[in-house]
Design a protein around this motif. Structure first.
Motif, PDB file in Angstrom:
ATOM      1  N   THR A  58       0.837  -1.201   0.000  1.00  0.00           N
ATOM      2  CA  THR A  58       0.000   0.000   0.000  1.00  0.00           C
ATOM      3  C   THR A  58       0.871   1.250   0.000  1.00  0.00           C
ATOM      4  O   THR A  58       1.942   1.271   0.617  1.00  0.00           O
ATOM      5  N   VAL A  59       0.392   2.281  -0.679  1.00  0.00           N
ATOM      6  CA  VAL A  59       1.033   3.595  -0.690  1.00  0.00           C
ATOM      7  C   VAL A  59       0.063   4.586  -0.053  1.00  0.00           C
ATOM      8  O   VAL A  59      -1.113   4.627  -0.416  1.00  0.00           O
ATOM      9  N   ARG A  75      -5.286   5.974   0.077  1.00  0.00           N
ATOM     10  CA  ARG A  75      -4.302   4.910  -0.055  1.00  0.00           C
ATOM     11  C   ARG A  75      -4.444   4.245  -1.416  1.00  0.00           C
ATOM     12  O   ARG A  75      -5.545   4.125  -1.943  1.00  0.00           O
ATOM     13  N   VAL A  76      -3.312   3.819  -1.950  1.00  0.00           N
ATOM     14  CA  VAL A  76      -3.317   3.016  -3.168  1.00  0.00           C
ATOM     15  C   VAL A  76      -3.030   1.581  -2.753  1.00  0.00           C
ATOM     16  O   VAL A  76      -2.028   1.313  -2.079  1.00  0.00           O
ATOM     17  N   HIS A  77      -3.905   0.665  -3.124  1.00  0.00           N
ATOM     18  CA  HIS A  77      -3.778  -0.738  -2.757  1.00  0.00           C
ATOM     19  C   HIS A  77      -3.381  -1.568  -3.974  1.00  0.00           C
ATOM     20  O   HIS A  77      -3.416  -1.089  -5.116  1.00  0.00           O
ATOM     21  N   ALA A  78      -3.025  -2.823  -3.710  1.00  0.00           N
ATOM     22  CA  ALA A  78      -2.687  -3.743  -4.795  1.00  0.00           C
ATOM     23  C   ALA A  78      -3.848  -3.810  -5.786  1.00  0.00           C
ATOM     24  O   ALA A  78      -5.015  -3.873  -5.396  1.00  0.00           O
ATOM     25  N   GLY A  79      -3.508  -3.762  -7.072  1.00  0.00           N
ATOM     26  CA  GLY A  79      -4.524  -3.770  -8.114  1.00  0.00           C
ATOM     27  C   GLY A  79      -4.993  -2.393  -8.512  1.00  0.00           C
ATOM     28  O   GLY A  79      -5.911  -2.268  -9.334  1.00  0.00           O
ATOM     29  N   GLU A  80      -4.374  -1.343  -7.940  1.00  0.00           N
ATOM     30  CA  GLU A  80      -4.785   0.028  -8.221  1.00  0.00           C
ATOM     31  C   GLU A  80      -3.602   0.854  -8.722  1.00  0.00           C
ATOM     32  O   GLU A  80      -2.441   0.458  -8.599  1.00  0.00           O
ATOM     33  N   SER A  96       2.206  17.500  -6.071  1.00  0.00           N
ATOM     34  CA  SER A  96       1.902  18.485  -5.038  1.00  0.00           C
ATOM     35  C   SER A  96       1.659  17.813  -3.686  1.00  0.00           C
ATOM     36  O   SER A  96       1.229  18.471  -2.740  1.00  0.00           O
ATOM     37  N   ALA A  97       1.909  16.504  -3.599  1.00  0.00           N
ATOM     38  CA  ALA A  97       1.677  15.767  -2.356  1.00  0.00           C
ATOM     39  C   ALA A  97       2.743  14.684  -2.219  1.00  0.00           C
ATOM     40  O   ALA A  97       3.548  14.461  -3.137  1.00  0.00           O
ATOM     41  N   ASP A  98       2.743  14.031  -1.064  1.00  0.00           N
ATOM     42  CA  ASP A  98       3.693  12.953  -0.777  1.00  0.00           C
ATOM     43  C   ASP A  98       3.034  11.597  -0.975  1.00  0.00           C
ATOM     44  O   ASP A  98       1.870  11.402  -0.594  1.00  0.00           O
ATOM     45  N   GLY A  99       3.786  10.657  -1.519  1.00  0.00           N
ATOM     46  CA  GLY A  99       3.375   9.264  -1.554  1.00  0.00           C
ATOM     47  C   GLY A  99       4.431   8.446  -0.842  1.00  0.00           C
ATOM     48  O   GLY A  99       5.608   8.490  -1.206  1.00  0.00           O
ATOM     49  N   VAL A 100       4.034   7.714   0.199  1.00  0.00           N
ATOM     50  CA  VAL A 100       4.978   6.961   1.025  1.00  0.00           C
ATOM     51  C   VAL A 100       4.576   5.493   1.046  1.00  0.00           C
ATOM     52  O   VAL A 100       3.388   5.164   1.206  1.00  0.00           O
ATOM     53  N   ALA A 101       5.548   4.616   0.895  1.00  0.00           N
ATOM     54  CA  ALA A 101       5.292   3.171   0.962  1.00  0.00           C
ATOM     55  C   ALA A 101       5.017   2.784   2.410  1.00  0.00           C
ATOM     56  O   ALA A 101       5.904   2.864   3.253  1.00  0.00           O
TER      57      ALA A 101
END
Length: 226
Positions: A58-59, A75-80, A96-101
């Motif tokens: 997830t991200v 959140r970004v999940h598996a399959g997305e 313009s934003a953060d994406g964190v694992a």
């Protein structure tokens, strides 16, 4: 191209129907990558040069205000895929934003050249991109509605149920939960104290253990009955 090399496509039903030549172009023009938990996948001011399709993990995507306050977006999940990345690639804008694992990630990175080529050539791929984009936009409008109109206790109850692991434990500080809900840590602390008084949860350092899911669920459903 080996069969194994393109096996990841089967995790994305809309892409599995691509004609074989386009399917080959997508697989050959992409790369499966692994990213450790805690890594910043993207950040403000960075260029979006690849679309990530998550296979595992997830991200967490969040935005920081000028005062330093963080607001959880989605959140970004598996399959997305990530709607912000899609928007930045389509508009040639920086993030313009953060994406964190949040966990270890396994993903397919589709470089801009491959992305642009397939969006232009394949109605099926284009439909996949824009359907994912529109679904997430609806989610973001729902988030805005919740922040503006829904009571904090209702939102916190729903988020605790969402974040709890199989043992009914939410491993998050009050500050992290405040960021999740776009509110102050003190507000979360007061609300959790009330939940604890009702016997719904027990708290320890960095953890919230759910004791009465039914009570939390009834409260969470109250937000959908407005």
């Amino acid at each position: 191209m080996s069969e194994t090399a393109g096996a990841w496509i089967e995790q994305f039903e809309a892409l599995s129907g691509l004609p074989q030549p386009l399917r080959d172009d997508l697989v050959n023009g992409s790369q499966v990558v692994e990213i450790p938990a805690g890594t910043q996948v993207f950040g403000p001011g960075q260029t979006a040069d690849s679309l990530l399709l998550l296979l595992e993990g997830t991200v967490r995507v969040q935005q920081r205000s000028e005062t330093g306050r963080e607001v959880f977006l989605y959140r970004v999940h598996a399959g997305e895929s990530c709607v912000l990345t899609t928007a930045c690639m389509l508009a040639f804008e920086d993030y313009s934003a953060d994406g964190v694992a949040e966990t270890d990630l396994r993903a397919v990175a589709i470089p801009r050249a491959t992305f642009d080529d397939l969006v232009g050539r394949s109605p099926l791929f284009r439909d996949f991109v824009f359907k994912a984009y529109s679904r997430r936009i609806i989610d973001l409008f729902t988030l805005i509605d919740h922040i503006v109109f829904q009571r904090m206790d209702v939102r916190l109850a729903a988020r605790l149920l969402e974040l709890a692991d199989t043992d009914g434990v939410v491993r998050a500080t009050h500050q992290v939960l405040g960021t999740e809900l776009g509110t102050a840590r003190e507000v979360v602390s007061r609300t959790l104290s009330e939940f604890q008084r009702r016997g719904w949860i027990a708290q320890s350092r960095g953890e919230v253990r759910l004791l009465a899911n039914d009570g939390l669920a009834v409260l969470a459903r109250a937000g959908g009955d407005r």
